[in-house]
Motif scaffolding. Sequence first.
Motif, PDB file in Angstrom:
ATOM      1  N   ALA A 273      34.863  -3.539  37.472  1.00 34.75           N
ATOM      2  CA  ALA A 273      36.081  -3.679  38.278  1.00 34.75           C
ATOM      3  C   ALA A 273      37.077  -2.609  37.853  1.00 34.75           C
ATOM      4  CB  ALA A 273      36.673  -5.077  38.098  1.00 34.75           C
ATOM      5  N   HIS A 274      37.695  -1.944  38.832  1.00 40.15           N
ATOM      6  CA  HIS A 274      38.638  -0.885  38.497  1.00 40.15           C
ATOM      7  C   HIS A 274      39.595  -0.620  39.652  1.00 40.15           C
ATOM      8  CE1 HIS A 274      35.386   1.226  40.654  1.00 40.15           C
ATOM      9  NE2 HIS A 274      36.324   2.072  41.050  1.00 40.15           N
ATOM     10  N   THR A 275      40.672   0.069  39.314  1.00 40.39           N
ATOM     11  CA  THR A 275      41.590   0.593  40.312  1.00 40.39           C
ATOM     12  C   THR A 275      41.691   2.088  40.045  1.00 40.39           C
ATOM     13  OG1 THR A 275      43.794   0.388  41.297  1.00 40.39           O
ATOM     14  CG2 THR A 275      43.649   0.135  38.899  1.00 40.39           C
ATOM     15  N   HIS A 276      42.690   2.743  40.651  1.00 41.29           N
ATOM     16  CA  HIS A 276      42.769   4.194  40.535  1.00 41.29           C
ATOM     17  C   HIS A 276      44.176   4.619  40.134  1.00 41.29           C
ATOM     18  CE1 HIS A 276      39.493   3.147  43.270  1.00 41.29           C
ATOM     19  NE2 HIS A 276      38.877   4.207  42.782  1.00 41.29           N
TER      20      HIS A 276
ATOM     21  N   LEU B 292      40.583   5.786  48.463  1.00 42.06           N
ATOM     22  CA  LEU B 292      41.184   4.694  47.698  1.00 42.06           C
ATOM     23  C   LEU B 292      42.355   5.228  46.878  1.00 42.06           C
ATOM     24  CD1 LEU B 292      37.883   3.031  46.427  1.00 42.06           C
ATOM     25  CD2 LEU B 292      39.328   2.241  48.301  1.00 42.06           C
ATOM     26  N   THR B 293      43.351   4.350  46.653  1.00 42.24           N
ATOM     27  CA  THR B 293      44.536   4.743  45.890  1.00 42.24           C
ATOM     28  C   THR B 293      44.794   3.719  44.785  1.00 42.24           C
ATOM     29  OG1 THR B 293      46.113   3.462  47.228  1.00 42.24           O
ATOM     30  CG2 THR B 293      45.492   5.648  48.056  1.00 42.24           C
ATOM     31  N   ASP B 294      45.947   3.852  44.121  1.00 42.56           N
ATOM     32  CA  ASP B 294      46.290   2.913  43.054  1.00 42.56           C
ATOM     33  C   ASP B 294      46.608   1.523  43.595  1.00 42.56           C
ATOM     34  OD1 ASP B 294      48.675   3.484  44.284  1.00 42.56           O
ATOM     35  OD2 ASP B 294      49.707   4.163  42.472  1.00 42.56           O
ATOM     36  N   GLN B 295      46.617   1.379  44.917  1.00 42.15           N
ATOM     37  CA  GLN B 295      46.835   0.069  45.535  1.00 42.15           C
ATOM     38  C   GLN B 295      45.527  -0.687  45.741  1.00 42.15           C
ATOM     39  OE1 GLN B 295      50.075  -1.002  46.105  1.00 42.15           O
ATOM     40  NE2 GLN B 295      50.490   0.917  45.001  1.00 42.15           N
ATOM     41  N   ASP B 296      44.415  -0.025  45.477  1.00 42.39           N
ATOM     42  CA  ASP B 296      43.097  -0.630  45.705  1.00 42.39           C
ATOM     43  C   ASP B 296      42.429  -0.981  44.382  1.00 42.39           C
ATOM     44  OD1 ASP B 296      42.826  -0.232  48.677  1.00 42.39           O
ATOM     45  OD2 ASP B 296      43.060   1.859  48.076  1.00 42.39           O
ATOM     46  N   GLU B 297      41.923  -2.188  44.300  1.00 41.96           N
ATOM     47  CA  GLU B 297      41.133  -2.609  43.146  1.00 41.96           C
ATOM     48  C   GLU B 297      39.818  -3.173  43.683  1.00 41.96           C
ATOM     49  OE1 GLU B 297      41.253  -5.665  39.294  1.00 41.96           O
ATOM     50  OE2 GLU B 297      43.061  -5.275  40.471  1.00 41.96           O
ATOM     51  N   HIS B 298      38.697  -2.694  43.148  1.00 44.72           N
ATOM     52  CA  HIS B 298      37.421  -3.179  43.672  1.00 44.72           C
ATOM     53  C   HIS B 298      36.335  -3.146  42.604  1.00 44.72           C
ATOM     54  CE1 HIS B 298      35.675   0.994  45.050  1.00 44.72           C
ATOM     55  NE2 HIS B 298      36.351   1.104  43.941  1.00 44.72           N
ATOM     56  N   LYS B 299      35.222  -3.780  42.949  1.00 48.62           N
ATOM     57  CA  LYS B 299      34.064  -3.858  42.064  1.00 48.62           C
ATOM     58  C   LYS B 299      32.824  -3.625  42.934  1.00 48.62           C
ATOM     59  CE  LYS B 299      31.951  -6.814  38.516  1.00 48.62           C
ATOM     60  NZ  LYS B 299      32.026  -8.124  37.831  1.00 48.62           N
TER      61      LYS B 299
ATOM     62  N   VAL C 223      39.907   6.862  36.901  1.00 59.57           N
ATOM     63  CA  VAL C 223      39.988   5.460  37.300  1.00 59.57           C
ATOM     64  C   VAL C 223      40.587   4.645  36.159  1.00 59.57           C
ATOM     65  CG1 VAL C 223      38.011   5.681  38.833  1.00 59.57           C
ATOM     66  CG2 VAL C 223      37.664   4.918  36.471  1.00 59.57           C
ATOM     67  N   LYS C 224      40.972   3.429  36.483  1.00 57.93           N
ATOM     68  CA  LYS C 224      41.534   2.523  35.483  1.00 57.93           C
ATOM     69  C   LYS C 224      40.749   1.217  35.522  1.00 57.93           C
ATOM     70  CE  LYS C 224      45.830   0.169  34.144  1.00 57.93           C
ATOM     71  NZ  LYS C 224      47.259  -0.056  34.512  1.00 57.93           N
ATOM     72  N   LEU C 225      39.990   0.946  34.457  1.00 54.38           N
ATOM     73  CA  LEU C 225      39.190  -0.275  34.401  1.00 54.38           C
ATOM     74  C   LEU C 225      40.096  -1.492  34.287  1.00 54.38           C
ATOM     75  CD1 LEU C 225      36.408   0.991  31.950  1.00 54.38           C
ATOM     76  CD2 LEU C 225      36.320   0.887  34.450  1.00 54.38           C
ATOM     77  N   THR C 226      39.744  -2.566  34.997  1.00 54.50           N
ATOM     78  CA  THR C 226      40.601  -3.744  35.020  1.00 54.50           C
ATOM     79  C   THR C 226      39.901  -5.007  34.532  1.00 54.50           C
ATOM     80  OG1 THR C 226      40.007  -4.106  37.348  1.00 54.50           O
ATOM     81  CG2 THR C 226      42.017  -2.847  36.908  1.00 54.50           C
ATOM     82  N   GLY C 227      38.614  -4.903  34.169  1.00 59.46           N
ATOM     83  CA  GLY C 227      37.887  -6.071  33.677  1.00 59.46           C
ATOM     84  C   GLY C 227      38.422  -6.559  32.343  1.00 59.46           C
ATOM     85  N   THR C 228      38.150  -7.809  32.022  1.00 57.69           N
ATOM     86  CA  THR C 228      38.666  -8.422  30.793  1.00 57.69           C
ATOM     87  C   THR C 228      38.285  -7.624  29.552  1.00 57.69           C
ATOM     88  OG1 THR C 228      38.487 -10.601  31.831  1.00 57.69           O
ATOM     89  CG2 THR C 228      38.717 -10.527  29.428  1.00 57.69           C
ATOM     90  N   PHE C 229      37.057  -7.151  29.489  1.00 60.06           N
ATOM     91  CA  PHE C 229      36.588  -6.416  28.317  1.00 60.06           C
ATOM     92  C   PHE C 229      36.585  -4.902  28.540  1.00 60.06           C
ATOM     93  CE2 PHE C 229      34.510 -10.607  28.176  1.00 60.06           C
ATOM     94  CZ  PHE C 229      35.042 -11.071  26.971  1.00 60.06           C
ATOM     95  N   THR C 230      36.221  -4.464  29.744  1.00 64.96           N
ATOM     96  CA  THR C 230      36.100  -3.018  29.982  1.00 64.96           C
ATOM     97  C   THR C 230      37.447  -2.301  29.930  1.00 64.96           C
ATOM     98  OG1 THR C 230      36.192  -3.400  32.383  1.00 64.96           O
ATOM     99  CG2 THR C 230      34.018  -3.256  31.360  1.00 64.96           C
TER     100      THR C 230
END
Length: 212
Positions: free
Chosen positions: A140-143, A171-178, A197-204
């Motif tokens: 899971a990540h955003t940008h 995709l922009t910083d408004q989008d988060e996807h997996k 990119v910017k990872l958003t998962g609990t561990f990643t």
Amino acid sequence: MTRHHPDSLSLMEYSAGNLSEPHALCIKLHLDKCSHCRSRVDTLDSLGAVMMEQQPKVSVSENMFDSILSKIDSEPADAPAVPPAPKMSALQKLLGEDLNSLPWKRQLGDVSVLDITDRFPGQKEQVVLQKLAAGGKAPAHTHRGEETTIVLQGAFADQKGVFNQWDFVVLTDQDEHKPVAVGCEDCITLSVLSAPVKLTGTFTRMLNPFIR
């Protein structure tokens, strides 16, 4: 059949020749397979030609025509005709080999990458090929910036839908996807990123400081 297309502004910029080489490549690859967008660009090109014709005419010297003819006469005779080489796609010219034979580097889980930014001299943005193993999931990540992507092989799905071969997505910083690779083959994409990119998962997310 492609379902996701470049927006009108991107096509206008492409027609005007204002896009960077990597962005123009992404759109060209889409246009090669999408008659709908090709028709739109043809219309834009025609409008551009009409606008050029309406520009003030520039006078040329009287001896310009004679000068051109003399240069033609002075050129050596044509060499024997050589059969044309097989036409290569823009992607083949860039990579020179099959997508699956490239020197992929494992990144995270089911994701492998190949940075090809150095093939675009002077390019400020990152240009990267990404391969998501068949049935695999990307973290899971955003940008942090904007990411322009075209699907080269296979397909992936996220909360916005399914993106098949030659589909185009921004995709922009408004989008988060997996993303999840769907189908029976690896999903390969070409992306142009203005920032990592910017990872958003609990561990990643702990790996973000190491992403460049």
